[in-house]
Design a protein around this motif. Sequence first.
Motif, PDB file in Angstrom:
ATOM      1  N   HIS A 177      -5.665  -9.912  -2.657  1.00 44.09           N
ATOM      2  CA  HIS A 177      -5.040  -9.496  -4.125  1.00 44.09           C
ATOM      3  C   HIS A 177      -3.410 -10.022  -4.266  1.00 44.09           C
ATOM      4  O   HIS A 177      -3.139 -10.492  -5.203  1.00 44.09           O
ATOM      5  CB  HIS A 177      -5.186  -7.893  -4.118  1.00 44.09           C
ATOM      6  N   GLY A 186      -6.901  -4.404  -9.366  1.00 39.46           N
ATOM      7  CA  GLY A 186      -6.369  -3.309  -8.958  1.00 39.46           C
ATOM      8  C   GLY A 186      -7.503  -2.139  -8.862  1.00 39.46           C
ATOM      9  O   GLY A 186      -7.452  -1.400  -7.998  1.00 39.46           O
ATOM     10  N   PHE A 187      -8.483  -2.093  -9.847  1.00 37.73           N
ATOM     11  CA  PHE A 187      -9.615  -0.771  -9.768  1.00 37.73           C
ATOM     12  C   PHE A 187     -10.319  -1.101  -8.438  1.00 37.73           C
ATOM     13  O   PHE A 187     -10.651  -0.209  -7.793  1.00 37.73           O
ATOM     14  CB  PHE A 187     -10.621  -1.098 -10.792  1.00 37.73           C
ATOM     15  N   ILE A 242      -9.257  -2.450  -5.501  1.00 39.31           N
ATOM     16  CA  ILE A 242      -8.228  -2.189  -4.435  1.00 39.31           C
ATOM     17  C   ILE A 242      -8.060  -0.577  -4.424  1.00 39.31           C
ATOM     18  O   ILE A 242      -8.308  -0.066  -3.320  1.00 39.31           O
ATOM     19  CB  ILE A 242      -6.909  -2.745  -4.738  1.00 39.31           C
ATOM     20  N   ASN A 243      -8.100   0.153  -5.684  1.00 40.77           N
ATOM     21  CA  ASN A 243      -8.082   1.604  -5.968  1.00 40.77           C
ATOM     22  C   ASN A 243      -9.272   2.223  -5.260  1.00 40.77           C
ATOM     23  O   ASN A 243      -8.979   3.276  -4.568  1.00 40.77           O
ATOM     24  CB  ASN A 243      -7.504   2.095  -7.426  1.00 40.77           C
ATOM     25  N   THR A 244     -10.261   1.772  -5.600  1.00 41.40           N
ATOM     26  CA  THR A 244     -11.541   1.978  -5.167  1.00 41.40           C
ATOM     27  C   THR A 244     -11.739   2.093  -3.724  1.00 41.40           C
ATOM     28  O   THR A 244     -12.163   2.812  -2.842  1.00 41.40           O
ATOM     29  CB  THR A 244     -12.586   1.521  -5.857  1.00 41.40           C
ATOM     30  N   LEU A 264      -9.393   1.998  -1.474  1.00 35.43           N
ATOM     31  CA  LEU A 264      -8.402   2.707  -0.856  1.00 35.43           C
ATOM     32  C   LEU A 264      -8.810   4.189  -0.818  1.00 35.43           C
ATOM     33  O   LEU A 264      -8.873   4.745   0.088  1.00 35.43           O
ATOM     34  CB  LEU A 264      -7.045   2.841  -1.857  1.00 35.43           C
ATOM     35  N   THR A 265      -9.282   4.762  -1.896  1.00 36.78           N
ATOM     36  CA  THR A 265     -10.117   5.921  -1.883  1.00 36.78           C
ATOM     37  C   THR A 265     -11.061   6.232  -0.939  1.00 36.78           C
ATOM     38  O   THR A 265     -11.039   7.389  -0.128  1.00 36.78           O
ATOM     39  CB  THR A 265     -10.553   6.341  -3.346  1.00 36.78           C
ATOM     40  N   ILE A 303       0.846  -1.096  -0.120  1.00 38.72           N
ATOM     41  CA  ILE A 303       0.014   0.049  -0.010  1.00 38.72           C
ATOM     42  C   ILE A 303       0.945   1.354   0.200  1.00 38.72           C
ATOM     43  O   ILE A 303       1.962   0.955   0.261  1.00 38.72           O
ATOM     44  CB  ILE A 303      -0.898   0.212   1.265  1.00 38.72           C
TER      45      ILE A 303
END
Length: 188
Positions: free
Chosen positions: A145, A153-154, A156-158, A160-161, A89
Amino acid sequence: MSRDAIWTVPNILTVVRILLTPLFVVAYVGENFNLAWMLFAVAGLTDAFDGFLARIWDQRTQLGAVLDPLADKALLVTSFICLAVKGWIPFWFAVLVVSRDLIIVGGLAVLAFLGVDVKERIKPIWISKFNTAAQIIFVVSVMIHRTFKLDYGFIINTLLTVTAISTVFSGIAYVRRGFKIFSEEGEV
């Protein structure tokens, strides 16, 4: 049930979560990632169940009110540090999560030092509960993951946000609440 009871099922689940934290770290540092994410997931589930059982069985205790947030912070802060050290991360994200918790704990310590009964005055708020759930889901998702080398990854990024935003907003909410209590105490 007495608020002074110690060995309730919710409190036992909280102690289990505390004990799972170093086991998670040992598994993670030893790169036994399957075991690490399973231990973290079990610990995360105990967080959901202990509060639920405390409410439905009327087993809310003073010990549980102190141990539960301590167990959450120990598990989550430790896991975010582990994930950041491994590069799984972004470092800034771990700093954000850890800083929020340090600010909250530090603020509570200052209020307690000033004689404020923080156990009675500071209660968990919905954004904080959401944030804890988001952090748990995020860590489990990152672990799965990376462990299974899945390509989502999308998601994970969502996550994270969403988790970063809820971390900021819950931190701000607690700081505002702390300043409000501090100013009320100063008026007395």
